[in-house]
Design an enzyme around this catalytic site. Structure first.
Site, PDB file in Angstrom:
ATOM      1  N   LYS A   7       0.800  -1.231   0.000  1.00  0.00           N
ATOM      2  CA  LYS A   7       0.000   0.000   0.000  1.00  0.00           C
ATOM      3  C   LYS A   7       0.833   1.280   0.000  1.00  0.00           C
ATOM      4  CE  LYS A   7      -4.456  -1.618   1.493  1.00  0.00           C
ATOM      5  NZ  LYS A   7      -4.251  -2.915   2.182  1.00  0.00           N
ATOM      6  N   GLU A  51      -9.973   6.045   4.334  1.00  0.00           N
ATOM      7  CA  GLU A  51     -10.563   4.948   5.075  1.00  0.00           C
ATOM      8  C   GLU A  51      -9.515   3.854   5.228  1.00  0.00           C
ATOM      9  OE1 GLU A  51     -10.696   5.299   1.835  1.00  0.00           O
ATOM     10  OE2 GLU A  51     -10.033   3.290   1.203  1.00  0.00           O
ATOM     11  N   SER A  63       1.543  -9.565  -0.920  1.00  0.00           N
ATOM     12  CA  SER A  63       1.215  -8.140  -0.741  1.00  0.00           C
ATOM     13  C   SER A  63       1.644  -7.561   0.597  1.00  0.00           C
ATOM     14  CB  SER A  63      -0.283  -7.933  -0.954  1.00  0.00           C
ATOM     15  OG  SER A  63      -1.035  -8.815  -0.140  1.00  0.00           O
TER      16      SER A  63
HETATM   17  C1  LIG Z   1      -5.166  -4.010   1.933  1.00  0.00           C
HETATM   18  C2  LIG Z   1      -4.443  -5.210   1.627  1.00  0.00           C
HETATM   19  C3  LIG Z   1      -4.849  -6.047   0.591  1.00  0.00           C
HETATM   20  C4  LIG Z   1      -6.098  -5.824  -0.202  1.00  0.00           C
HETATM   21  O1  LIG Z   1      -6.106  -4.674  -0.967  1.00  0.00           O
HETATM   22  P1  LIG Z   1      -5.994  -4.717  -2.552  1.00  0.00           P
HETATM   23  O2  LIG Z   1      -6.341  -3.336  -2.939  1.00  0.00           O
HETATM   24  O3  LIG Z   1      -6.956  -5.729  -3.039  1.00  0.00           O
HETATM   25  O4  LIG Z   1      -4.602  -5.076  -2.878  1.00  0.00           O
HETATM   26  C5  LIG Z   1      -4.081  -7.149   0.310  1.00  0.00           C
HETATM   27  N1  LIG Z   1      -2.969  -7.436   1.030  1.00  0.00           N
HETATM   28  C6  LIG Z   1      -2.556  -6.658   2.039  1.00  0.00           C
HETATM   29  C7  LIG Z   1      -1.339  -7.032   2.790  1.00  0.00           C
HETATM   30  C8  LIG Z   1      -3.280  -5.526   2.361  1.00  0.00           C
HETATM   31  O5  LIG Z   1      -2.859  -4.764   3.363  1.00  0.00           O
END
Ligand SMILES: *Cc1c(COP(=O)(O)O)cnc(C)c1O
Length: 403
Positions: free
Chosen positions: A93, A115, A381
């Site tokens: 993010k 948010e 992610s």
């Molecule tokens: C917020 C988050 C997601 C989901 O958000 P996307 O916009 O779908 O990528 C996925 N993995 C992590 C670690 C997150 O913090």
């Protein structure tokens, strides 16, 4: 799919029939201002150079691509990770937050507002706001505030105000409503930084463009490491930003199969999952046309996932289009599969993944088993430090998977 990124979205922010900007006139005027500023500023050398420097010196990019030797041996196939968990603040993010707050700075804003679900976007935005010295208000559902305590503390330490959303289910959707409302009270001094590839135009495009670096790096790194492209690329899909980031790097490579993984939660009963692309139907939410999970009355349905960052009843409009085109296959992983993947990545590789990312790992393990001669690249992610107390208190340390 030639020149894909230039082709989508169209001038009005549509990806095919998806997306657009379904907002009040008042908000539309602000979205137009943001869009015009983004088109102008994002092409300037100063902006590009500053973002490049931030990515390298502050965020620690490029993040590595890593081959999971032991996990691959256990599953068959070849599983690779793009290590966004090693991005500063522990998730992908920060890629879009640094871009959004840099834009806020160039636009002369004093405050950013957003948010957050699991708290990851809030932490990333608070991090970016601290870096640039801007004020930061984060709206968060009361339920998530209780569940994601460490991230709430982090945001406060980083100087952000955490504002509880107390309506309805008190999770992500209500936090979005609350943040939009607050934003409209002072749009001149504030920039609303949406946490995923969703909301009205230009956000799905901007957030994708800021995440695109993940796919660009991953493609180059994978080629260098193996001499070829991966057979498949996968990512979990909440709003869809980490998925769009990595997919956009491979979208013109038609031999690379792309898989988005939605959370099928406890069951496929309405309210027990958040698979909007797999089971939703056309609707409008938070300013965009999207595949939406709805109740009998046509309102956004309650949703659930073990991973707070994935429990949202809609999806980024670009994913809706890619589903219709058949370029990306959307599939699901449930809580149980997610937990198994979580434990296995911990013990086989020494990597504690976020529960969100564990959904993509779960799919990769399944894919590897079914395709022992193929390679699959997972966008990991985020890291799972935020989840460890919740997992161990509710499900234990996973010993049963290793006997
Ligand atoms: C917020 C988050 C997601 C989901 O958000 P996307 O916009 O779908 O990528 C996925 N993995 C992590 C670690 C997150 O913090």
């Amino acid at each position: 799919m030639k020149d894909y990124l230039k082709q989508y979205p169209d001038e009005k922010g549509f990806f095919g029939k998806w997306g657009g900007s379904f907002v009040s006139e008042e908000l539309q005027a602000e979205m137009n201002r943001i869009r015009d500023a983004y088109f102008k500023i994002s092409k300037s050398h100063d902006f590009i150079n500053e973002l490049r420097s931030i990515r390298k010196h502050f965020q620690g990019r490029p993040t590595p691509v890593y081959y999971c030797k032991r996990l691959s041996e256990a599953c068959g196939g070849r599983i690779y990770l793009k290590r966004e968990d090693l991005n500063h603040s522990g998730a992908h993010k920060l890629n879009h937050c640094m871009g959004e707050v840099l834009l806020a700075k160039y636009m002369g804003k004093k405050k950013v507002i957003a948010e957050t679900g699991a708290g990851q976007h809030g932490v990333a935005l608070a991090t970016a706001a601290a870096y640039f010295g801007l004020e930061c208000d984060i709206h968060m559902g009361e339920v998530d505030i209780a569940k994601e305590h460490p991230n709430v503390v982090r945001m406060k330490l980083l100087g952000a105000n955490v504002i509880p959303a107390t309506q309805g289910q008190k999770t992500l959707k209500e936090a979005v409503d609350s943040a939009f409302e607050a934003y409209l009270k002072d749009p001149v001094n504030t920039l609303y930084c949406i946490g995923s590839v969703m909301g009205p135009h230009p956000f799905p495009m901007m957030v994708r463009d800021f995440q695109h670096i993940v796919g660009v790096e991953a493609r180059e790194q994978f080629l260098e490491m193996t001499g070829e492209l991966p057979d498949a690329v996968t990512a979990c899909v909440g709003g869809g930003s980490n998925a769009m980031g990595i997919f956009s790097g491979f979208i013109q490579d038609e031999d690379v199969a792309l898989f988005g993984v939605e959370p099928s939660g406890r069951s496929l009963k309405l309210g027990d999952h958040a698979c909007s692309l797999s089971y939703g139907k056309e609707g409008v939410l938070h300013g965009m046309r999207t595949y939406l999970l709805t109740d009998e009355k046509g309102n956004p349905a309650p949703v659930y996932s073990i991973a707070s960052g994935l429990d949202y009843p809609g999806s980024g409009p670009e994913h809706c289009m890619l589903k219709d085109k058949g370029r990306v296959t959307y599939t699901t992983a449930n809580d149980k599969e997610c937990l198994e993947a979580f434990y296995k990545l911990c013990r086989y590789e020494g990597i504690i993944p976020a529960l969100e990312s564990s959904h993509a790992v779960a799919f990769a393990m399944k894919y590897a088993k079914e395709n022992p001669q193929k390679s699959i690249l997972v966008n990991l992610s985020g890291r799972g430090d935020k989840d460890i107390d919740f997992v161990v208190d509710n499900y234990g340390t996973g010993d049963e998977y290793f006997n």
